[in-house]
Motif scaffolding. Sequence first.
Motif, PDB file in Angstrom:
ATOM      1  N   VAL A 125      34.015  34.459  30.250  1.00  0.00           N
ATOM      2  CA  VAL A 125      34.565  35.454  29.313  1.00  0.00           C
ATOM      3  C   VAL A 125      34.035  35.262  27.894  1.00  0.00           C
ATOM      4  N   PHE A 128      32.649  38.350  26.469  1.00  0.00           N
ATOM      5  CA  PHE A 128      33.698  39.318  26.125  1.00  0.00           C
ATOM      6  C   PHE A 128      34.210  39.029  24.715  1.00  0.00           C
ATOM      7  N   TYR A 200      40.279  40.962  31.632  1.00  0.00           N
ATOM      8  CA  TYR A 200      39.398  41.830  30.851  1.00  0.00           C
ATOM      9  C   TYR A 200      38.829  42.997  31.654  1.00  0.00           C
TER      10      TYR A 200
END
Length: 225
Positions: A125, A128, A200
């Motif tokens: 992540v 992200f 996400y």
Amino acid sequence: MIERARMKLNPWQQAAVAVGSAVGALLNPRRADLIAALGETTGKPAFERVLQRMKRNPEGRAVLLERPRVISEKVGHAWDLPENTFGAAYARFMGSRNFSPDDRPPVRFMDTDELAYVAMRAREVHDFWHTLFGLPTNLIGESALKVIEFEQMYLPMCLLSVVGGTARFNEKQRTLFFQHYFPWAVKAGLQCTDLMCIYYEKHFHEDLEDVRRRWGIIPAPTAPK
């Protein structure tokens, strides 16, 4: 995939890998495998705390149950989403740098499959977070994101990365980082939601600014000219 890559180390072996990885990563910061090994061998208590937080959070539990992976096969649809969405912003971030979601090194030194997944999730992540906070992937941007990651997970590797990164700054970079990016990163990391408890991929279709507001994300400041 995660299980096959894992190795069990005794305390002496763990210390040796940690020291060797730290030295190697300082000499060559582009060695993602060494940085990953350092994070795993020094971060078990931190990952255990993250795991417990995820278990107490509804969205975090869903992530643990379904174990999504940030790989091309699973996130490729982000490239087809409307321009204003979080998913499209992530696709632009990756495409503009010629990054692939498949380039992350495997987890090798976690004791359990559950912890191995948490470590892999934290690794996957990362991009992200670059997208959400609007941070570049240069030395200043990576160091600022490591400040946020440390506040979120208390991983020793993050703190070591900040120390190692700032040691390589020139005078202009050091001034810019400590006057503008470091104070912002401290505030941003404290204000935002628990970033490890977000699924996400289920928010790709949502407006980028909407998810930033919902998750308490403060985008990075514009560097002064």
